[in-house]
Design an enzyme around this catalytic site. Structure first.
Site, PDB file in Angstrom:
ATOM      1  N   GLU A 116     -11.280  -6.187 -21.192  1.00  0.00           N
ATOM      2  CA  GLU A 116     -11.076  -4.501 -20.828  1.00  0.00           C
ATOM      3  C   GLU A 116      -9.273  -4.522 -21.874  1.00  0.00           C
ATOM      4  O   GLU A 116      -8.633  -5.238 -21.813  1.00  0.00           O
ATOM      5  CB  GLU A 116     -10.984  -4.778 -19.649  1.00  0.00           C
ATOM      6  CG  GLU A 116     -12.173  -5.300 -18.559  1.00  0.00           C
ATOM      7  CD  GLU A 116     -11.714  -5.075 -17.097  1.00  0.00           C
ATOM      8  OE1 GLU A 116     -11.584  -4.399 -16.160  1.00  0.00           O
ATOM      9  OE2 GLU A 116     -12.654  -6.264 -17.106  1.00  0.00           O
ATOM     10  N   HIS A 269      -6.912   4.949 -12.089  1.00  0.00           N
ATOM     11  CA  HIS A 269      -7.776   4.506 -12.876  1.00  0.00           C
ATOM     12  C   HIS A 269      -8.163   5.497 -13.582  1.00  0.00           C
ATOM     13  O   HIS A 269      -8.864   6.419 -13.594  1.00  0.00           O
ATOM     14  CB  HIS A 269      -9.623   3.830 -12.821  1.00  0.00           C
ATOM     15  CG  HIS A 269     -10.313   3.224 -13.382  1.00  0.00           C
ATOM     16  ND1 HIS A 269     -10.798   3.147 -14.034  1.00  0.00           N
ATOM     17  CD2 HIS A 269     -10.023   1.635 -13.302  1.00  0.00           C
ATOM     18  CE1 HIS A 269     -11.605   2.533 -14.457  1.00  0.00           C
ATOM     19  NE2 HIS A 269     -11.290   1.490 -14.584  1.00  0.00           N
ATOM     20  N   ARG A 315      -4.123   1.010 -19.092  1.00  0.00           N
ATOM     21  CA  ARG A 315      -4.534   2.040 -17.947  1.00  0.00           C
ATOM     22  C   ARG A 315      -3.793   3.040 -17.761  1.00  0.00           C
ATOM     23  O   ARG A 315      -3.595   4.470 -17.954  1.00  0.00           O
ATOM     24  CB  ARG A 315      -4.627   1.946 -16.750  1.00  0.00           C
ATOM     25  CG  ARG A 315      -5.970   1.619 -16.819  1.00  0.00           C
ATOM     26  CD  ARG A 315      -6.546   0.683 -15.059  1.00  0.00           C
ATOM     27  NE  ARG A 315      -7.661  -0.635 -15.610  1.00  0.00           N
ATOM     28  CZ  ARG A 315      -7.926  -0.939 -14.562  1.00  0.00           C
ATOM     29  NH1 ARG A 315      -7.106  -1.017 -13.180  1.00  0.00           N
ATOM     30  NH2 ARG A 315      -8.915  -1.746 -14.920  1.00  0.00           N
ATOM     31  N   HIS A 376      -6.650   4.006  -7.784  1.00  0.00           N
ATOM     32  CA  HIS A 376      -7.926   2.456  -8.304  1.00  0.00           C
ATOM     33  C   HIS A 376      -6.932   1.766  -7.303  1.00  0.00           C
ATOM     34  O   HIS A 376      -7.675   1.362  -6.610  1.00  0.00           O
ATOM     35  CB  HIS A 376      -7.528   2.827  -9.412  1.00  0.00           C
ATOM     36  CG  HIS A 376      -8.314   1.650  -9.754  1.00  0.00           C
ATOM     37  ND1 HIS A 376      -9.697   1.494  -8.749  1.00  0.00           N
ATOM     38  CD2 HIS A 376      -8.604   0.388 -10.155  1.00  0.00           C
ATOM     39  CE1 HIS A 376      -9.894   0.369  -9.595  1.00  0.00           C
ATOM     40  NE2 HIS A 376      -9.414  -0.442 -10.486  1.00  0.00           N
ATOM     41  N   ARG A 411      -1.177  -3.016 -13.276  1.00  0.00           N
ATOM     42  CA  ARG A 411      -1.483  -4.641 -13.133  1.00  0.00           C
ATOM     43  C   ARG A 411      -2.925  -4.086 -14.455  1.00  0.00           C
ATOM     44  O   ARG A 411      -3.378  -2.745 -14.787  1.00  0.00           O
ATOM     45  CB  ARG A 411      -2.563  -3.757 -12.506  1.00  0.00           C
ATOM     46  CG  ARG A 411      -3.542  -4.849 -12.168  1.00  0.00           C
ATOM     47  CD  ARG A 411      -4.128  -5.213 -10.510  1.00  0.00           C
ATOM     48  NE  ARG A 411      -4.852  -4.195 -10.641  1.00  0.00           N
ATOM     49  CZ  ARG A 411      -6.048  -3.811 -10.927  1.00  0.00           C
ATOM     50  NH1 ARG A 411      -7.100  -4.835 -11.309  1.00  0.00           N
ATOM     51  NH2 ARG A 411      -7.287  -3.228 -10.755  1.00  0.00           N
ATOM     52  N   SER A 416      -6.146  -8.767 -10.792  1.00  0.00           N
ATOM     53  CA  SER A 416      -6.317  -8.562  -9.929  1.00  0.00           C
ATOM     54  C   SER A 416      -7.230  -9.773  -8.604  1.00  0.00           C
ATOM     55  O   SER A 416      -6.735  -9.842  -7.170  1.00  0.00           O
ATOM     56  CB  SER A 416      -6.584  -6.745  -8.790  1.00  0.00           C
ATOM     57  OG  SER A 416      -7.798  -6.572  -9.057  1.00  0.00           O
TER      58      SER A 416
HETATM   59  C1  SIN Z   1     -12.729  -1.968 -13.429  1.00  0.00           C
HETATM   60  O1  SIN Z   1     -14.250  -2.517 -14.023  1.00  0.00           O
HETATM   61  O2  SIN Z   1     -12.375  -1.228 -14.641  1.00  0.00           O
HETATM   62  C2  SIN Z   1     -12.187  -2.079 -13.038  1.00  0.00           C
HETATM   63  C3  SIN Z   1     -11.093  -3.744 -13.249  1.00  0.00           C
HETATM   64  C4  SIN Z   1     -10.397  -3.641 -12.881  1.00  0.00           C
HETATM   65  O3  SIN Z   1      -9.585  -2.497 -11.917  1.00  0.00           O
HETATM   66  O4  SIN Z   1      -9.493  -4.432 -12.192  1.00  0.00           O
END
Ligand code: SIN
Length: 562
Positions: A116, A269, A315, A376, A411, A416
């Site tokens: 991610e 987000h 993010r 988010h 974050r 989390s």
């Molecule tokens: C996501 O799946 O984009 C959210 C994951 C997160 O907020 O850690």
């Protein structure tokens, strides 16, 4: 029926943080877990992406530390990160032992590790694209099977009970005063975790909570209390969070005198679904982790020159760029393009998202997905030390409600769930130690509703709520200015006075409790944002747009002063 319930450990909140603490505490005493709604409705249950932990032998804790530091704009303490992130693999082992089933790689017994935003390595374990739902399912099953744990649904915590509160109540009764005095001043702490010590301010004795089904306010007397109430996305007009995310634990802890840290760092987000029929639906960052590209409506990709990781940048950077593009080009949304990845793969890897999109007439293998940023995650919260202890003795905070400092100013994705699992264990360890030294020498008075009557104008609550959420979105969003923040602060001050008057006239309901809490959380965000005289991570203020590592590499802290 008695209005007092007693237990060794009271846990407020039933997401991963609360339930992992409960399972550990149940080995040492009786546990009650309060859930404001149905227990399967938590922020955890809505998490899509996964849990980040060093699992691949080619990965390293130091790599995870560096990615977390970088995403968090170097506000976190590297030593804290090394300590906490090293516990990641064990936290994942515990989840597997409690019955969580993570996805395996194709034709293999190894777990599939996804990537991610901000991660330089594949280190996110997931259960398809519904990781949170799988974790919530398994944890609830384990908790329900444990004889020492009572799980109470539809119990809305109203306020913490502390020694000070009990003493004030006794003094007021002697003076014949009904209902509490309005007292909302805020003192800025000296900044940084060194500015407070665990357990130095008062003693928590449990909480008052509304049993929604019978309308009674109960006393829950406990030797140790764990706040695990999650975040406060509902403070904003657009959010990826479920309706329960109203910052209740944060507000209760502030009212009780705990230190609240880093509230200016609200994570937006970058990719929530933009569709008139979809409320709060997240399009997981894992889609960009697997190759998704952000594009303008005319098809141009726009992240390439912005950050070396392009669409997979941290993010704060992606959300700010989307916000700027939307404003500059007068757009309603941007697009997330997955079409180059093929229907078979997309439908297999993202079955939950595929199903929801299909229901709205979008096939992501053919059509780019319309997306916008939305509130988010709160990186700030109730300040805790490395063991989950707050400034109030006998009160612990775990997960999104807390501010351990792990996330710094932004974050890193999927850290989390990891924080919730690791700190669930640490807070449980500390709560067991606190329980043994606890003397139950104070009788807690029943809830005093004074002369409150049934509320007659529920529309007032709805309108006030809406007003707060709109002004937070418009004035305290992704890009801030002093002028907008001050305007928000003035307005919130008035709203809080109105709520306070309303609050003590009418009997408490869940809506009223939540409204009082979101107003307070909104104020804490604005005050923290005004206090930080720099821009860093998620806090971007045009009136102080540079990062200031000399003066501001520290937590902003707020504490109620009587
Ligand atoms: C996501 O799946 O984009 C959210 C994951 C997160 O907020 O850690």
């Amino acid at each position: 029926m008695s209005d007092i319930k007693r237990c060794d450990f009271l846990i407020i909140g039933a997401g991963l943080a609360g339930l992992s603490a409960a399972l550990r505490l149940a080995e040492h005493g009786s546990v009650m877990v309060l859930s404001k709604d149905e227990p399967d409705l938590s922020n955890t249950a809505w998490a899509q992406g996964g849990i980040a932990a060093v699992w691949d032998p080619v990965d390293s804790v130091e790599g995870h530390v560096q990615d977390t530091l970088e995403a968090g704009a170097h506000l976190a303490d590297p030593e804290l990160l090394r300590d906490v992130l090293a516990d990641g693999p064990q936290a994942v082992e515990d989840l597997i032992r409690w019955g969580v089933s993570f996805s395996k790689a194709a034709d293999s017994e190894d777990f599939d590790l996804t990537r991610e935003g901000g991660h330089q390595a594949r280190r996110v374990l997931h259960a398809g694209d519904m990781t949170g739902a799988e974790i919530q399912r398994a944890m609830l099953a384990a908790v329900r099977a444990h004889p020492a744990i009572q799980l109470l649904a539809h119990h809305v915590a109203i306020d913490l009970v502390t020694r000070r509160k009990v003493a004030r109540h006794a003094a007021k009764r002697r003076l014949g005063i009904i209902g509490p005095r309005l007292d909302v001043s805020i003192r800025y702490g000296p900044g940084g975790p060194e500015g407070w010590q665990p357990g130095q301010g008062d003693r928590c004795l449990g909480a008052y909570a509304l049993d929604v089904e019978n309308g009674r306010v109960m006393v829950f007397a406990a030797r140790a209390t764990v706040l695990a109430t999650g975040g406060a996305g509902k403070v904003y007009r657009y959010t990826s969070n479920p309706d329960v995310a109203t910052g209740d634990g944060l507000a209760m802890a502030y009212r009780a005198g705990a230190v609240i840290g880093n509230m200016e760092f609200v994570q937006f987000h970058p990719t929530c679904l933009f569709h008139p029929e979809a409320k709060s639906f997240l399009i997981s960052e894992a889609l960009r982790g697997e190759g998704g590209v952000l594009r303008l409506p005319d098809g141009r990709s726009f992240m390439d020159g912005v950050h070396p990781m392009a669409s997979l940048a941290p993010r704060d950077i992606v959300a700010r760029e989307i916000d700027a593009r939307i404003k500059r080009h007068g757009l309603r949304n941007v697009l997330l393009d997955m079409t180059h990845l093929g229907a078979d793969y997309l439908h297999r890897r993202f079955p939950g998202i595929h199903e929801v999109l299909k229901g709205l007439g979008i096939d992501m293998s053919v059509d780019p997905i319309p997306v916008v940023p939305a509130a988010h995650y709160f990186c700030g919260g109730v300040a805790v030390d490395r063991e989950g202890r707050t400034r109030i003795e006998g009160l612990f905070a775990v997960g999104e409600v807390s501010c351990s400092g792990l996330h710094g100013a932004n974050r890193l994705a999927s850290n989390s769930l990891l924080e919730a699992a690791v700190f669930g264990g640490r807070a449980a360890r500390s709560a067991v130690a606190a329980m043994t030294s606890f003397q139950a020498d104070v009788e807690i008075p029943p809830w005093d509703s004074g002369e409150a009557r049934d509320a007659d104008e529920l529309v007032v609550i709805e309108h006030t709520w809406d007003e707060i959420r709109r002004l937070m979105w418009n004035y305290v969003g992704i890009v801030r200015t002093d002028r907008r923040l001050n305007r928000a602060l003035a307005r919130i001050g008035l709203i809080k006075k109105e709520i306070q008057a309303y609050y003590w006239d009418f009997k408490v309901t869940r809506d009223l409790v939540e409204l009082r809490n979101i107003a307070l959380v909104a104020e804490l965000v604005v005050r923290s944002a005004l206090a930080r005289r720099e821009s860093r991570g998620l806090h971007y203020n045009l009136d102080c747009s540079a990062r200031d590592d000399v003066n501001w590499r520290r937590m902003t802290t707020l504490r109620r002063e009587w």
